[in-house]
Design an enzyme around this catalytic site. Structure first.
Site, PDB file in Angstrom:
ATOM      1  N   SER A 207       0.903  -1.133   0.082  1.00 15.78           N
ATOM      2  CA  SER A 207      -0.232  -0.233   0.255  1.00 15.78           C
ATOM      3  C   SER A 207       1.050   0.737  -0.174  1.00 15.78           C
ATOM      4  O   SER A 207       2.057   0.792   0.136  1.00 15.78           O
ATOM      5  CB  SER A 207      -0.848   0.141   1.253  1.00 15.78           C
ATOM      6  OG  SER A 207      -1.374   1.336   1.493  1.00 15.78           O
TER       7      SER A 207
ATOM      8  N   TYR B 204      -1.115  -0.757  10.298  1.00 14.76           N
ATOM      9  CA  TYR B 204      -1.768  -0.825   8.967  1.00 14.76           C
ATOM     10  C   TYR B 204      -0.468  -0.805   8.059  1.00 14.76           C
ATOM     11  O   TYR B 204      -0.540  -1.560   6.766  1.00 14.76           O
ATOM     12  CB  TYR B 204      -2.828  -0.310   8.404  1.00 14.76           C
ATOM     13  CG  TYR B 204      -2.816  -0.480   6.548  1.00 14.76           C
ATOM     14  CD1 TYR B 204      -3.688  -1.971   6.512  1.00 14.76           C
ATOM     15  CD2 TYR B 204      -2.819   0.144   6.038  1.00 14.76           C
ATOM     16  CE1 TYR B 204      -4.117  -2.134   4.916  1.00 14.76           C
ATOM     17  CE2 TYR B 204      -3.382   0.034   4.260  1.00 14.76           C
ATOM     18  CZ  TYR B 204      -3.421  -1.250   3.548  1.00 14.76           C
ATOM     19  OH  TYR B 204      -3.823  -1.704   3.298  1.00 14.76           O
TER      20      TYR B 204
END
Length: 248
Positions: free
Chosen positions: A141, A152
């Protein structure tokens, strides 16, 4: 040569389904792996019909954070060489950080969902990777490169470091390991009901091309890295983000 086989985690929707579709259209047999059996079965049937090869895409229901359930994936491979493993499973999981115990649970959940799933699937299939020519691809990501979303972002960044190590280990066997790092991609379930018009506009404005990405565009990057044309590409992070983060 026997038919090629790809294993795609998180393959029921979004980027994972787009990757599975691309492989199936290229003639691969594809195993789509995830926890949601009904969604996987629906996706597998649809993708098989779309590529004109009934049964080309097979669902395998497994929680990839549970080592015992990885045996289901190994059994579905059934001793065949695996040409590509695409570690796409993962998500941002919210948590309560009001206490240390809550913070620990929050971080562990995100690390499990985004790192452990990739590690366990890859290690389970590592003996089966085609030699020479196997491919391991991590879906990361933009958060890994610029921060945000706390655990995350940290979890996705961990995939980068692990990919570098794995590339060095598997390179002598002519197996490549790479990371694809998407920016904001529309038409996925990632944000659920958390996306607002303001959030959408902000993410689009951050790109140089002034639009969101699409799952098929991420799939095409992965398709390239899985192809023979990318045999000299390993240990790399490929940003597919519309220019939100420039190459470095």
């Amino acid at each position: 040569m026997d038919s090629r086989l790809a294993v795609v985690s998180g393959g029921a929707t979004g980027i994972g389904a787009a990757v599975a579709s691309a492989f199936a259209r290229d003639g691969y047999d594809v195993l789509v792996v995830g926890r949601r059996g009904d969604a996987l079965a629906t996706a597998a049937e649809r993708l098989s019909v779309d590529c004109g090869r009934p049964g080309a895409v097979t669902p395998v229901t497994a929680d990839l954070t549970d080592p015992e359930q990885l045996e289901r994936v190994v059994a579905a491979v059934a001793g065949r060489p695996v040409d590509a493993v695409v570690n796409n499973a993962g998500s941002y999981l919210a948590g309560d950080t009001g206490t240390l115990a809550g913070t620990a649970a929050y971080w562990r959940a995100n690390l499990d969902a985004n790192v452990l799933t990739a590690v366990l699937l890859t290690e389970a299939l590592r003996p089966a990777l085609r030699r020479p020519g196997g491919r391991v691809i991590m879906v990361s990501s933009i958060a890994a490169q610029r921060g945000g979303a706390d655990p995350y972002a940290a979890a996705k960044a961990a995939l980068h470091g692990w990919a570098y190590t794995l590339a060095a280990q598997l390179g002598p066997e002519q197996i490549t390991v790479n990371v694809v790092s998407p920016g904001y991609v529309a038409e996925t379930e990632f944000f659920g009901d958390r996306m607002t018009p303001e959030g959408y506009a902000k993410r689009v404005a951050e790109t140089l091309v002034k639009r969101p990405g699409l799952p098929d565009e991420i799939a095409e990057a992965i398709r390239y890295l899985a192809s023979p044309a990318a045999g000299y590409v390993t240990g790399q992070v490929l940003g597919v983000n519309g220019g939100s983060v420039l190459g470095r």
